[in-house]
Motif scaffolding. Structure first.
Motif, short mmCIF file in Angstrom:
data_model
loop_
_atom_site.label_atom_id
_atom_site.label_comp_id
_atom_site.label_asym_id
_atom_site.label_seq_id
_atom_site.Cartn_x
_atom_site.Cartn_y
_atom_site.Cartn_z
N ARG A 13 0.84 -1.20 0.00
CA ARG A 13 0.00 0.00 0.00
C ARG A 13 0.88 1.26 0.00
N ALA A 14 1.96 1.27 0.77
CA ALA A 14 2.87 2.42 0.78
C ALA A 14 3.43 2.66 -0.61
N GLU A 15 3.85 1.61 -1.28
CA GLU A 15 4.39 1.74 -2.63
C GLU A 15 3.32 2.19 -3.61
N SER A 16 2.10 1.72 -3.45
CA SER A 16 1.00 2.11 -4.32
C SER A 16 0.70 3.60 -4.18
N LEU A 17 0.63 4.11 -2.94
CA LEU A 17 0.36 5.53 -2.72
C LEU A 17 1.54 6.39 -3.17
N CYS A 18 2.74 5.89 -2.97
CA CYS A 18 3.93 6.59 -3.43
C CYS A 18 3.91 6.72 -4.95
N THR A 19 3.53 5.67 -5.63
CA THR A 19 3.39 5.69 -7.09
C THR A 19 2.32 6.68 -7.51
N LEU A 20 1.20 6.71 -6.79
CA LEU A 20 0.12 7.65 -7.09
C LEU A 20 0.62 9.09 -7.06
N VAL A 21 1.36 9.46 -6.03
CA VAL A 21 1.91 10.81 -5.94
C VAL A 21 2.87 11.06 -7.11
N GLY A 22 3.70 10.07 -7.42
CA GLY A 22 4.63 10.21 -8.54
C GLY A 22 3.95 10.39 -9.88
N GLU A 23 2.77 9.81 -10.02
CA GLU A 23 2.04 9.89 -11.29
C GLU A 23 1.12 11.11 -11.40
N THR A 24 0.71 11.68 -10.26
CA THR A 24 -0.32 12.72 -10.30
C THR A 24 0.12 14.11 -9.87
N LEU A 25 1.21 14.21 -9.14
CA LEU A 25 1.66 15.54 -8.69
C LEU A 25 2.90 15.97 -9.45
N PRO A 26 3.05 17.26 -9.67
CA PRO A 26 4.27 17.75 -10.34
C PRO A 26 5.51 17.35 -9.53
N ARG A 27 6.59 17.11 -10.22
CA ARG A 27 7.82 16.63 -9.58
C ARG A 27 8.28 17.55 -8.44
N ASN A 28 8.13 18.87 -8.61
CA ASN A 28 8.60 19.77 -7.56
C ASN A 28 7.75 19.69 -6.29
N PHE A 29 6.59 19.04 -6.32
CA PHE A 29 5.79 18.84 -5.11
C PHE A 29 5.97 17.44 -4.53
N GLN A 30 6.48 16.52 -5.32
CA GLN A 30 6.67 15.16 -4.82
C GLN A 30 7.65 15.12 -3.65
N LYS A 31 8.58 16.06 -3.60
CA LYS A 31 9.60 16.07 -2.54
C LYS A 31 9.00 16.24 -1.15
N PHE A 32 7.77 16.69 -1.06
CA PHE A 32 7.13 16.92 0.23
C PHE A 32 6.49 15.66 0.81
N PHE A 33 6.51 14.55 0.08
CA PHE A 33 5.79 13.35 0.49
C PHE A 33 6.74 12.21 0.85
N ARG A 34 6.41 11.53 1.95
CA ARG A 34 7.13 10.34 2.41
C ARG A 34 6.10 9.29 2.78
#
Length: 148
Positions: free
Chosen positions: A82-103
């Motif tokens: 589930r962690a990997e799935s949600l991580c992938t979701l952020v990688g696919e849906t948010l701009p790269r410069n905002f992905q850095k805010f997610f863990r």
């Protein structure tokens, strides 16, 4: 959404860590905690929630409300899948410069017997989790550069 059409954001928790080994002004980081129990749909509800975090961070609302410069959104799930799935979701849906805010972390990597593990390199990030990279919530400060 509230009655005025604004999108609300309701994290499960908010906390601040302070690293006293860092200089003042660079030693505090705020964290929005999402305790995911897989009860919200991945792409629908969680995707919308992460978009709200993006908007909140883009508006610097964390600076206005909490007086902190640095913030992260930490999602802790029950399973690595589930962690990997949600991580992938952020990688696919948010701009790269905002992905850095997610863990993303998982209860499989934490234990009440060893609570300090949550401060170690236990979190994945959308940019490089497939390569096995893990992050701490508060990484060690970069060594000071001295010239001779």
């Amino acid at each position: 959404d509230d009655s005025h059409g604004r999108r609300t954001l309701c994290p499960d928790a908010f906390f601040i860590l302070e690293d006293t080994s860092r200089p003042a002004g660079e030693n505090r980081r705020g964290f929005f905690l999402e305790a995911d129990r897989s009860s919200m749909s991945r792409a629908g509800q969680m995707g919308e929630k992460y978009a709200r975090y993006r908007d909140y961070i883009a508006a610097a609302s964390h600076q206005k409300k909490y007086g902190i410069q640095s913030v992260r959104v930490v999602t802790v799930t029950e399973t690595r899948a589930r962690a990997e799935s949600l991580c992938t979701l952020v990688g696919e849906t948010l701009p790269r410069n905002f992905q850095k805010f997610f863990r993303f972390g998982t209860l499989e990597d934490f234990s009440l017997d060893e609570p300090a593990a949550i401060l170690g390199p236990a979190f994945i990030h959308p940019h490089d989790f497939r390569a096995g990279k893990r992050y701490e919530l508060m990484p060690a400060p970069a060594p000071l550069q001295t010239s001779l």
